[in-house]
Design a protein around this motif. Structure first.
Motif, PDB file in Angstrom:
ATOM      1  N   GLY A  39       0.701  -1.073  -0.014  1.00 44.69           N
ATOM      2  CA  GLY A  39      -0.004  -0.027  -0.009  1.00 44.69           C
ATOM      3  C   GLY A  39       0.858   1.269   0.184  1.00 44.69           C
ATOM      4  N   GLY A  40       2.017   1.061  -0.178  1.00 44.14           N
ATOM      5  CA  GLY A  40       3.159   2.334  -0.156  1.00 44.14           C
ATOM      6  C   GLY A  40       3.506   2.818   1.106  1.00 44.14           C
ATOM      7  N   ILE A  41       2.974   2.173   2.560  1.00 49.58           N
ATOM      8  CA  ILE A  41       3.696   2.858   3.630  1.00 49.58           C
ATOM      9  C   ILE A  41       4.917   2.440   3.998  1.00 49.58           C
ATOM     10  N   LYS A  42       5.808   3.408   4.508  1.00 50.01           N
ATOM     11  CA  LYS A  42       7.197   3.086   4.813  1.00 50.01           C
ATOM     12  C   LYS A  42       7.158   2.259   6.143  1.00 50.01           C
ATOM     13  N   ILE A  43       7.879   1.295   6.345  1.00 48.75           N
ATOM     14  CA  ILE A  43       7.746   0.528   7.521  1.00 48.75           C
ATOM     15  C   ILE A  43       9.127  -0.109   7.877  1.00 48.75           C
ATOM     16  N   SER A  44       9.276  -0.403   9.257  1.00 45.50           N
ATOM     17  CA  SER A  44      10.613  -0.991   9.830  1.00 45.50           C
ATOM     18  C   SER A  44      10.058  -2.393  10.176  1.00 45.50           C
ATOM     19  N   VAL A  45      10.660  -3.420   9.689  1.00 49.59           N
ATOM     20  CA  VAL A  45      10.249  -4.822   9.801  1.00 49.59           C
ATOM     21  C   VAL A  45      11.741  -5.665  10.223  1.00 49.59           C
ATOM     22  N   PHE A  46      11.249  -6.803  10.813  1.00 51.90           N
ATOM     23  CA  PHE A  46      12.192  -7.603  11.157  1.00 51.90           C
ATOM     24  C   PHE A  46      11.768  -8.891  11.436  1.00 51.90           C
ATOM     25  N   SER A  47      12.609 -10.100  11.194  1.00 53.15           N
ATOM     26  CA  SER A  47      12.093 -11.297  11.496  1.00 53.15           C
ATOM     27  C   SER A  47      12.109 -11.842  12.873  1.00 53.15           C
ATOM     28  N   GLY A  48      11.390 -12.675  13.465  1.00 56.89           N
ATOM     29  CA  GLY A  48      11.400 -13.125  14.797  1.00 56.89           C
ATOM     30  C   GLY A  48      10.660 -14.530  15.123  1.00 56.89           C
ATOM     31  N   TRP A  94       7.585  -8.723  11.831  1.00 55.57           N
ATOM     32  CA  TRP A  94       6.755  -7.983  12.466  1.00 55.57           C
ATOM     33  C   TRP A  94       7.235  -6.701  11.925  1.00 55.57           C
ATOM     34  N   TYR A  95       6.124  -5.654  11.739  1.00 53.04           N
ATOM     35  CA  TYR A  95       6.594  -4.286  11.319  1.00 53.04           C
ATOM     36  C   TYR A  95       5.759  -3.337  11.996  1.00 53.04           C
ATOM     37  N   VAL A  96       6.313  -2.010  12.181  1.00 52.63           N
ATOM     38  CA  VAL A  96       5.608  -1.030  12.615  1.00 52.63           C
ATOM     39  C   VAL A  96       5.984   0.216  11.355  1.00 52.63           C
ATOM     40  N   GLY A 130       0.821   3.109  18.021  1.00 51.40           N
ATOM     41  CA  GLY A 130       0.215   2.796  16.936  1.00 51.40           C
ATOM     42  C   GLY A 130      -0.006   0.914  16.740  1.00 51.40           C
ATOM     43  N   LYS A 131       0.292   0.775  15.679  1.00 45.88           N
ATOM     44  CA  LYS A 131       0.015  -0.624  15.463  1.00 45.88           C
ATOM     45  C   LYS A 131       1.203  -1.673  15.137  1.00 45.88           C
ATOM     46  N   VAL A 132       1.325  -2.801  15.845  1.00 44.97           N
ATOM     47  CA  VAL A 132       2.498  -3.689  15.211  1.00 44.97           C
ATOM     48  C   VAL A 132       1.787  -4.907  14.317  1.00 44.97           C
ATOM     49  N   VAL A 133       2.206  -4.854  13.269  1.00 46.04           N
ATOM     50  CA  VAL A 133       1.566  -5.907  12.357  1.00 46.04           C
ATOM     51  C   VAL A 133       2.339  -7.250  12.420  1.00 46.04           C
ATOM     52  N   SER A 134       1.701  -8.200  12.301  1.00 45.55           N
ATOM     53  CA  SER A 134       2.393  -9.552  12.498  1.00 45.55           C
ATOM     54  C   SER A 134       2.155 -10.219  11.039  1.00 45.55           C
TER      55      SER A 134
END
Length: 135
Positions: A51-60, A75-77, A87-91
């Motif tokens: 959707g074009g949203i800038k995110i910070s993501v990592f594996s866990g 997970w990303y924010v 805000g939201k943490v997306v899994s």
């Protein structure tokens, strides 16, 4: 007896060395200590969603001690939520498909907040660095 102590010490040293070199970092544990959330070192990246949203993501991963099983996640924010401090943490599953999301507040004391703090750290450090160069 001395040989038994030496062997035990040697095994413990190897175990400690192996643990110290782990690719995983503890994020949080459930109150009953059955579930343990860990982040994979050096897996963080900045990207954009479909959707074009800038995110910070990592594996866990989440380890369930009762079932002795791992569930792997990403997970990303969003950068916007990181800067806002809530805000939201997306899994996502490991392939990157949406699973669910949870509310967070930086330093909120729950698992989602701990995950967000890991994801947001580079974003907040970059912002702090930019802000320090302003007049």
């Amino acid at each position: 007896m001395l040989k038994k102590i030496f062997i035990t010490f040697f095994v413990l040293c190897i175990a400690a060395h192996t643990y110290a070199e782990s690719d995983w970092v503890l994020i949080a544990a459930s109150d009953d200590n059955i579930n343990i959330w860990e982040g994979r070192k050096k897996s963080q990246e900045d990207t954009t969603t479909k959707g074009g949203i800038k995110i910070s993501v990592f594996s866990g991963r989440i380890f369930n001690k009762k079932e002795k099983s791992y569930t792997f996640r990403k997970w990303y924010v969003s950068h916007e939520d990181c800067i806002a401090g809530y805000g939201k943490v997306v899994s996502l599953d490991i392939q990157g498909k949406y699973q669910h999301e949870n509310d967070f507040v930086i330093n909120g004391g729950n698992v989602a907040s701990a995950v967000a703090e890991i994801a947001c750290y580079p974003v907040l450090e970059e912002k702090k660095n930019r802000d320090s160069k302003s007049i």
